[in-house]
Design a protein around this motif. Structure first.
Motif, PDB file in Angstrom:
ATOM      1  N   UNK B 154      -6.169  -3.043   1.755  1.00 13.74           N
ATOM      2  CA  UNK B 154      -5.897  -1.956   2.358  1.00 13.74           C
ATOM      3  C   UNK B 154      -5.205  -1.985   3.795  1.00 13.74           C
ATOM      4  N   UNK B 155      -3.969  -1.747   3.862  1.00 18.40           N
ATOM      5  CA  UNK B 155      -3.189  -1.980   5.074  1.00 18.40           C
ATOM      6  C   UNK B 155      -3.647  -1.382   6.382  1.00 18.40           C
ATOM      7  N   UNK B 195     -13.467 -13.927  -3.363  1.00 11.58           N
ATOM      8  CA  UNK B 195     -13.473 -12.543  -3.627  1.00 11.58           C
ATOM      9  C   UNK B 195     -14.296 -11.805  -2.578  1.00 11.58           C
ATOM     10  N   UNK B 196     -15.133 -12.337  -1.783  1.00 11.59           N
ATOM     11  CA  UNK B 196     -15.342 -11.585  -0.846  1.00 11.59           C
ATOM     12  C   UNK B 196     -14.856 -11.326   0.662  1.00 11.59           C
ATOM     13  N   UNK B 197     -13.270 -12.069   0.425  1.00 12.01           N
ATOM     14  CA  UNK B 197     -12.553 -11.944   1.588  1.00 12.01           C
ATOM     15  C   UNK B 197     -11.478 -10.729   1.282  1.00 12.01           C
ATOM     16  N   UNK B 198     -11.521  -9.963   0.334  1.00 10.02           N
ATOM     17  CA  UNK B 198     -10.526  -9.030   0.218  1.00 10.02           C
ATOM     18  C   UNK B 198     -11.063  -7.825   0.949  1.00 10.02           C
ATOM     19  N   UNK B 199     -10.350  -6.679   0.788  1.00  6.92           N
ATOM     20  CA  UNK B 199     -10.824  -5.436   1.359  1.00  6.92           C
ATOM     21  C   UNK B 199     -12.064  -5.224   0.792  1.00  6.92           C
ATOM     22  N   UNK B 200     -11.981  -5.268  -0.805  1.00  2.00           N
ATOM     23  CA  UNK B 200     -13.033  -5.125  -1.630  1.00  2.00           C
ATOM     24  C   UNK B 200     -12.805  -6.015  -3.039  1.00  2.00           C
ATOM     25  N   UNK B 201     -14.086  -6.320  -3.493  1.00  2.00           N
ATOM     26  CA  UNK B 201     -13.922  -7.225  -4.671  1.00  2.00           C
ATOM     27  C   UNK B 201     -13.569  -6.113  -5.903  1.00  2.00           C
ATOM     28  N   UNK B 202     -13.110  -6.497  -6.808  1.00  2.00           N
ATOM     29  CA  UNK B 202     -12.928  -5.670  -8.197  1.00  2.00           C
ATOM     30  C   UNK B 202     -13.690  -5.855  -9.374  1.00  2.00           C
ATOM     31  N   UNK B 203     -13.880  -4.974 -10.040  1.00  2.00           N
ATOM     32  CA  UNK B 203     -14.695  -4.916 -11.297  1.00  2.00           C
ATOM     33  C   UNK B 203     -14.044  -4.416 -12.653  1.00  2.00           C
ATOM     34  N   UNK B 204     -14.440  -5.053 -13.614  1.00  2.00           N
ATOM     35  CA  UNK B 204     -13.978  -4.814 -14.913  1.00  2.00           C
ATOM     36  C   UNK B 204     -14.522  -3.322 -15.198  1.00  2.00           C
ATOM     37  N   UNK B 214     -16.343   1.595  -4.277  1.00  2.00           N
ATOM     38  CA  UNK B 214     -15.155   0.706  -4.158  1.00  2.00           C
ATOM     39  C   UNK B 214     -14.273   1.196  -3.060  1.00  2.00           C
ATOM     40  N   UNK B 215     -13.863   2.272  -3.452  1.00  2.00           N
ATOM     41  CA  UNK B 215     -13.085   3.159  -2.453  1.00  2.00           C
ATOM     42  C   UNK B 215     -13.498   3.273  -0.977  1.00  2.00           C
ATOM     43  N   UNK B 221     -12.857  -1.821   5.235  1.00  2.00           N
ATOM     44  CA  UNK B 221     -12.446  -3.153   5.255  1.00  2.00           C
ATOM     45  C   UNK B 221     -10.866  -3.081   5.202  1.00  2.00           C
ATOM     46  N   UNK B 222      -9.942  -2.534   5.935  1.00  2.00           N
ATOM     47  CA  UNK B 222      -8.686  -2.615   6.032  1.00  2.00           C
ATOM     48  C   UNK B 222      -8.245  -4.032   6.305  1.00  2.00           C
ATOM     49  N   UNK B 223      -7.361  -4.507   5.644  1.00  2.00           N
ATOM     50  CA  UNK B 223      -6.978  -5.874   5.841  1.00  2.00           C
ATOM     51  C   UNK B 223      -5.406  -6.206   5.565  1.00  2.00           C
ATOM     52  N   UNK B 224      -4.930  -6.786   6.321  1.00  2.00           N
ATOM     53  CA  UNK B 224      -3.542  -7.400   6.106  1.00  2.00           C
ATOM     54  C   UNK B 224      -3.731  -8.605   5.048  1.00  2.00           C
TER      55      UNK B 224
END
Lengths: 265, 265, 265, 265
Positions: B154-155, B195-204, B214-215, B221-224
């Motif tokens: 998320x920018x 997986x813990x370094x993104x803005x959020x992990x993703x799930x099936x 998640x939203x 956690x906005x992240x470049x």
């Protein structure tokens, strides 16, 4: 020299599509007065009757390369103003070279279009994958036009449940039209229909004020992948005559999988 | 029978990596007491000295298939508790079959991990692409471990300039570690780091309350793409010993192209 | 307006390569006096120091698009006679836009070359995948040149053991050279080195007498994938100055997997 | 909590296929008494009526994951003896979760089959790409079965004109059957039909005497891509009931492009 292709095969079955695929070569087109050179990928096929063992593949290649080199030599001042015209020229040339009842030519390439960015109004060049097929059957010539456009979706369900926050992601939509060869449909118009149906169009070049405009745009137009598909087919039915197929795939930012919406008319 | 491979070639050049690639076969592993069957893709290579024309490819295939079938027959009760152990078993078997100075075995497959969704705490099975290489050189055995994880960004720049609104997109990160064969590093731990370094992990699987979590998580956690890369390499340096390579690619929702951040240590 | 990129990041790690990838745009080059238009794929990256949170991605895009549009507008009469010259022009433009210590530009596209078929001496247009990278580090500019060529291998071992019969298949070879930016190496020469090292070159257009010549040629030059790799590196070392990497993959007709030979110097 | 999916959309268009694609998860099947675990890729879609804005995607995911986990827990002693049975189980579960008129489940995975090499009679494990679709429409359930097999072609035309020498190459054939769900057709039988129609089958493991046998076999069965297609459809019509589609692509060793033969019944 043996012409094995002309022999009678042991097993007698009619084959509908026999030919060349994944052939890359140079092409040149006179698009609205400007010359464009590009390297499309070709597929060209004809049918094979029950009593023939095979086709003369090199004649199919010649039909492509002669059409291309003619185009290149003549600077295409008058001919080949579209991909389907190029495809038909290949089929016409093939008619004198190899007997057949049905023939298909498929040309896959990229189009470049000029866009203006939403705030700074800078010019941004955008590329699109396109594919055109020309299908000749006895007494009829049809064409298939395909465009593939990259956009995005902002989920309206998450937005409603998170006070305006939502998940957003890249989405890819394909619009295909199968119609009479003489029906006039510009690939550029098809691209416009698709690109205007996302939460927002995307741009190669975005300065900060443009980026802000795209972000605002996405939040003002929350759309399911279903909404994008509906809008494309609705607009396409109004604008274009023929069989229409729409497919939208959204690369969900909250999942590892994609979501899909597909419909046809 | 001629052994063309043993002839002296006209041109004398040492070759570093000669063998088999894109070979798919069945494998079975005893992972923490449970048996897993899967169909990985193998690459196996050895070096060829200047004075030999070629290698006996079938012996490389045999080294793989015999190791696999041994594993399958013995129900792998004790052996092959990891992909690198499987790779080393193939190399050991190859040593008795074909002379060489260096040998490599690469195994590409998918891992399944159980995750709990953030709100409903349901179990969601997640798949990850992994690749393990075992590289034997004179007096040394090294391994390369690679995991590829899907997450999102998320920018923060758009968020700062749009009152909390921003563009969000799927991102894919790769973490690679090259280290001594005996260094104990679990692929699962590497996946956790990424997986813990993104803005959020993703799930099936995400029910509405999970989707909301998640939203919210992404907006908190906005992240470049740069931030994601920095966090992965920072954590990886703390946890793992070896040469580390990080690559993050973000499939921008506002562009047709991707952005990339890459670093190594 | 916030410039989030200029902030100091929480985690301090230098990033080596941050930028844009998979960007397709139009390019035009003056190749030996003739203008060529094509749609390459770009990657452009710079390094990010420890104390900066991110880079201004749009300036990288501008460096590409301004260089391209300049080229297009000026009809490139004098500039950009090669892909590396185009890459360096992008880097030069970037220097005035965004501070950095190292920068890379990678351009992936296709080349068209005219060949004469072996017997009928007809002209056959052949396409080749090429990639050029320009890498600027403090006090040094290097380039990486890559060509990928499709040919074939006729197995000498099977030929020796089957009275001249053997298995034949398509093979794909890649030659990469990393060298000083000013070293003069034509991609066409690299393609020639690779294409002449297979059992036979391949052609888009082959009449029956040409096909016969290619068949005879393959049986006269039986080669392992090892032989192809050796011949490419041997010739490349003689002709080109720099670090050389060769990789040959043969899509075996008797197996479902591929065989590979790789070497470097 | 808002259920945006249940709202009435502004644009009213029926959508035929809406759902999840490219979802990878674990599956377990009881194949002729043996348990197989694998990681297939799923696509699952339902239709959306004009008056609904969207579907509840998570219920589709649940239908897959619950079916899978049930299968995993029960050790699948009695159920799911085929991919289509697994697909139907997913659809049955979906019926209780989400209203719809038509539903489709597609499962893509690999099959492993044991072959005996032609001379040494060693066991060689071969992998094949397969895909199974289950399509439920009002009052009818159909299935689509697809297998993709790698073999080869030895050109009869070049052989006739070069005293027995010819060009040989890898070829890939796809056989698809669309038929009633209850029609009993084994994927293994479909693979046999395709694999026996090439100039020769291919093997993962070949000792020299086996390689010789395959080489002799290819020269004894020269075939155009047309011959392969004819033989597959001829045998398939005799053995299987349903709509049949055959496609053969040959990766020509003398060209950079491929040749194709396609037919249907």
């Amino acid at each position: 020299m043996f012409e094995t292709q002309e022999e009678i095969p042991e097993i007698k079955e009619r084959l509908h599509r026999v030919g060349i695929t994944n052939l890359r070569t140079i092409a040149r087109i006179n698009w609205k007065g400007k010359l464009y050179t590009f390297i499309p990928t070709f597929e060209i096929t004809i049918d094979v009757p029950e009593e023939k063992k095979g086709i003369h593949m090199s004649r199919l290649v010649e039909s492509i390369t002669e059409t291309m080199s003619e185009a290149v030599e003549e600077e295409v001042k008058e001919a080949h103003t579209s991909l389907e015209e190029l495809g038909l020229a290949v089929i016409k040339r093939l008619e004198g070279k190899h007997p057949h009842k049905r023939a298909e030519v498929w040309i896959k390439t990229q189009l470049i279009m000029e866009r203006k960015t939403p705030a700074s109004k800078k010019i941004s060049l955008e590329t699109y994958d396109v594919e055109v097929g020309v299908i000749k059957e006895p007494g009829q010539i049809e064409k298939v036009l395909r465009v593939k456009v990259i956009g995005n979706t902002a989920c309206p369900h998450a937005m409603a449940n998170n006070q305006g926050k939502t998940h957003i992601q890249r989405a890819v939509a394909t619009l295909e039209i199968r119609t009479d060869y003489n029906e006039e449909i510009a690939l550029e118009d098809m691209i416009d229909v698709v690109e205007s149906s996302f939460s927002s169009p995307t741009y190669t070049l975005l300065k900060t004020i443009d980026e802000n405009a795209v972000v605002q745009n996405m939040y003002s137009n929350p759309k399911f992948v279903e909404d994008v598909a509906r809008e494309i087919i609705f607009k396409a039915k109004q604008k274009f005559k023929g069989k229409i197929h729409v497919k939208v795939v959204s690369h969900e930012s909250i999942h590892k999988h994609d979501v899909i919406a597909e419909t046809w008319y």
